[in-house]
Design an enzyme around this catalytic site. Structure first.
Site, PDB file in Angstrom:
ATOM      1  N   SER A 105      40.596  46.665  39.731  1.00 56.80           N
ATOM      2  CA  SER A 105      40.597  47.988  40.339  1.00 56.80           C
ATOM      3  C   SER A 105      39.701  48.895  39.524  1.00 56.80           C
ATOM      4  CB  SER A 105      42.010  48.564  40.389  1.00 56.80           C
ATOM      5  OG  SER A 105      42.821  47.808  41.247  1.00 56.80           O
ATOM      6  N   CYS A 106      39.198  49.933  40.156  1.00 57.77           N
ATOM      7  CA  CYS A 106      38.308  50.856  39.473  1.00 57.77           C
ATOM      8  C   CYS A 106      38.683  52.274  39.873  1.00 57.77           C
ATOM      9  CB  CYS A 106      36.859  50.564  39.823  1.00 57.77           C
ATOM     10  SG  CYS A 106      35.658  51.636  39.016  1.00 57.77           S
ATOM     11  N   CYS A 107      38.783  53.137  38.885  1.00 59.96           N
ATOM     12  CA  CYS A 107      39.062  54.557  39.131  1.00 59.96           C
ATOM     13  C   CYS A 107      40.375  54.748  39.895  1.00 59.96           C
ATOM     14  CB  CYS A 107      37.920  55.206  39.902  1.00 59.96           C
ATOM     15  SG  CYS A 107      36.324  55.020  39.080  1.00 59.96           S
ATOM     16  N   GLY A 108      41.300  53.827  39.750  1.00 62.30           N
ATOM     17  CA  GLY A 108      42.594  53.963  40.389  1.00 62.30           C
ATOM     18  C   GLY A 108      42.572  53.749  41.878  1.00 62.30           C
ATOM     19  N   LYS A 109      41.459  53.228  42.407  1.00 60.37           N
ATOM     20  CA  LYS A 109      41.346  53.033  43.842  1.00 60.37           C
ATOM     21  C   LYS A 109      41.618  51.581  44.208  1.00 60.37           C
ATOM     22  CE  LYS A 109      38.227  56.925  44.586  1.00 60.37           C
ATOM     23  NZ  LYS A 109      36.957  57.381  45.197  1.00 60.37           N
TER      24      LYS A 109
END
Length: 261
Positions: A105-109
């Site tokens: 996951s990236c940036c909580g997305k």
């Protein structure tokens, strides 16, 4: 090297209860092995056209190069199917990571990548490019008109990159990714800015195609076919406008509709 993207094959066709001897246009398949700094890097099975562009686009999308100046020398031996690339620097020793599967996951997305290198090289689009419905139909019609090799063989993928107005470049290949890499390589070689361009594609928008679009750096991708659910999620997270089912004067917008005016 095969001389053309297609060749003529003698066949026997069955139709309406009869066998008929005739010829058919067949898509040519050509393996090209890349050596980077004298180390074997990858073998691309492709159509034998625009190989220089293909190599540039492939290396850029894999994060091996970032600009044309990163390459000191490139030599394609098309008689043997080899391409030798010498960089102006050492290549990072992470060959094994190119096919190592992962989910992150990236940036909580909700972004999900299945390969380490995809997570490292995919880019969030920062373009403010917009297009109209009329421009969308114009670009898709141009792709359909240019797709003569597909109409002959039924075995090629077609892609184009455009600004919706004056700039338009089309490429074909047996591989979906290869067609996009050829476009990427053309823009790298010609030093054409990509951020304000639109990618037009003949096939389904899968997560792989969406990731490739993000690596190229476009903010809008158009297709006459459908996207997958993961492609839509990635498009949403990577700030890419995905438009599908462009046919019969209609289309569906799946993400970031603000770019369609």
């Amino acid at each position: 090297m095969p001389e053309d993207i297609t060749y003529n094959q003698s066949i026997i066709k069955y139709s309406d209860g009869h066998y008929i001897e005739q010829t058919d246009d067949i898509a040519t398949e050509f393996p090209l092995t890349l050596y980077v700094n004298q180390q074997e890097f990858a073998t691309i099975v492709c159509s034998p056209t625009n190989l220089h562009e293909l190599v540039l686009g492939f290396l850029a999308s894999e994060g091996v190069i970032f600009r044309r100046a990163d390459i000191k020398d490139i030599h394609i031996d098309d008689s043997k199917g080899f391409c030798h690339i010498i960089l102006n620097r050492e290549i990072e020793q992470h060959y094994g990571q190119y096919t190592k599967r992962m989910i992150s996951s990236c940036c909580g997305k909700s972004r999900q990548f299945y390969f380490v290198n995809d997570a490292a090289t995919s880019k969030v689009s920062l373009t403010d490019k917009t297009v109209t419905a009329a421009e969308i139909f114009k670009m898709m019609n141009a792709l359909q008109t240019e797709s003569t090799d597909f109409k002959q063989t039924g075995g090629l993928h077609n892609a184009a990159i455009s600004d919706g107005k004056d700039f338009y470049i089309h490429r074909s290949d047996i591989g979906r990714h290869n067609a996009l890499d050829k476009l990427f390589g053309y823009c790298i070689e010609q030093r054409i800015p990509i951020r304000d361009k639109v990618l037009i594609f003949s096939g389904r928008i899968s997560s792989e195609i969406l990731i490739k679009a993000s690596k190229i750096g476009v903010g809008i991708i158009l297709s006459k076919s459908a996207p997958t659910d993961l492609a839509i999620k990635l498009a949403s997270d990577l700030n890419i406008t995905a438009v599908g089912f462009i046919r019969n004067e209609s289309f569906n917008i799946y993400s970031h509709a603000e770019r369609i005016k």
